[in-house]
Design an enzyme around this catalytic site. Sequence first.
Site, PDB file in Angstrom:
ATOM      1  CD  GLU A  86      -1.871   2.275   1.673  1.00 10.27           C
ATOM      2  OE1 GLU A  86      -1.128   3.046   1.025  1.00 10.27           O
ATOM      3  OE2 GLU A  86      -2.396   2.563   2.742  1.00 10.27           O
TER       4      GLU A  86
ATOM      5  CD  GLU B  67       3.084   8.872   3.788  1.00 10.93           C
ATOM      6  OE1 GLU B  67       2.970   7.690   3.393  1.00 10.93           O
ATOM      7  OE2 GLU B  67       2.508   9.314   4.784  1.00 10.93           O
TER       8      GLU B  67
END
Length: 512
Positions: free
Chosen positions: A258, A267
């Site tokens: 994920e 991120e």
Amino acid sequence: MDVLAGQNKQKEQDFLVASISQLSILNSTSPRVVAKFHYDSGVAELRFDPESDPNGSVHFDLHTSRLFKLSPLQSVCISEASEMDKEKSYSRGISIQFINEEESGNFHCAFEQWKKEVVVQGSNLPNGTVSLSKSKFDDKIEESSAKMYFHYYGQLLHQQNMMQDYVRTGSYYAAVMENRVDFVGRVVVDVGAGSGILSLFAAQAGARHVYAVEASEVAEYARKLIAGNPSLGQRITVIKGKIEEVELPEKADILISEPMGTLLVNERMLESYIIARDRFLVPNGKMFPTIGRIHMAPFSDEYLYMEIANKALFWQQQNYYGVNMTPLQSTAFQGYFSQEEELYEIDIPLKFVSSVGTRVHGLACWFDVLFNGSTVQRWLTTAPGAPTTHWYQLRCVLAQPIYVMPGQEIVGRLHMVSHKAQSYTLHLTLSAKMWGPGAELGGILQTSSGKLDLKEPYYRISQPQAYPSTQDQQPNHLLLTQDMQLQPQDEEGSDLMPQALLQDSGAELHSF
């Protein structure tokens, strides 16, 4: 001729021993003891701490220890003598009495999990150990950001928040279980395993073995959760480390992860996902998810714009406790619409046609990903109007709105610059082109721009909606949007960065 006798050249030997005795099944009356699996100075240990005697700890090096079950409630742990000097060191053992059979089963499962990790990351690996040299992760991410990132995801509360996003978790579960044919008998690597929930899904689907790679402290929670599901846990190995640094004993048939952040790329986990592909995936192996797409459309929101702009009113005060604040008013206004850092790039040309007359306040963005299974293709979407996820949607707000009329063309550019704080700075420019008579000349009537750090986005918060039992397998398109798919370009000696190229409205380029 006696073949067996001919092959056995070893003669019988007799030894005189004082006595022998069996390890008996005892009802222990000793004080309760807490057994802990942990790392100490890089060594995996099993430690027994008596509750009544903090100084009475007994330590076993898991690399040289073995566990045997004597009865449903009793086991014995044996630690072998040092290989370096067996003549001067001795093996030792300890008898363990459990409270119930469930605790015994969980303990044995945890012991095997830890032992497997010692083997996977120990010196006996055919393809090496955890790398001690500087990795690609260290090159692209500053140390302070990495510490904050792993601390955040090492907390069980944040894992729970993601797991309770039922659109997210339900879509992953459905994608895996609907495509069991891809998992049965296969080796799976879970990249950034977190709580281990996706590893457990893969094991449920029949994976032969799953390597759950997780760099944060949540790896310890993953071990505990997996140990508590022994029928699945016996086929899962939790490995604490970065995917850029760990080594595995075998290649993967499937990667599951994920890796999506805000606007898909926040991120910078996608880069680690691509590195895992290049390091561990067999040729023609599968990736769950397989494709990622970014969608975007201009939006109008007077309330949001005024909310942001009004934050700068504080700096219009000419007598704030006797201080004139106005010299910083302009800087503050620009600051509320922008945040800056420098670095690597994704460049996206934009082109839209307005369907209404309005003030355009910025660009709305969202994403979806495809799990391209052999049996079912399943989409997970974060589109407006679709069931709400923890990603929501992103709105990049312009410092000044632009005015458009029906049929007027809007052009621009979204320039995404990655930085070492594990995110991207977005530089947005939108322009309203001439329309009506003379539009063919292609002149620009008005231009506005804005900057936004994905670490501090302005979200469009949708009302929570129930996750349906069956999901439409096509992504949700409620706005006249521009769609883009990201395709990483390999460059020798450099990080794999997602690059995007927009051909036209609805263009599609493959991602992972």
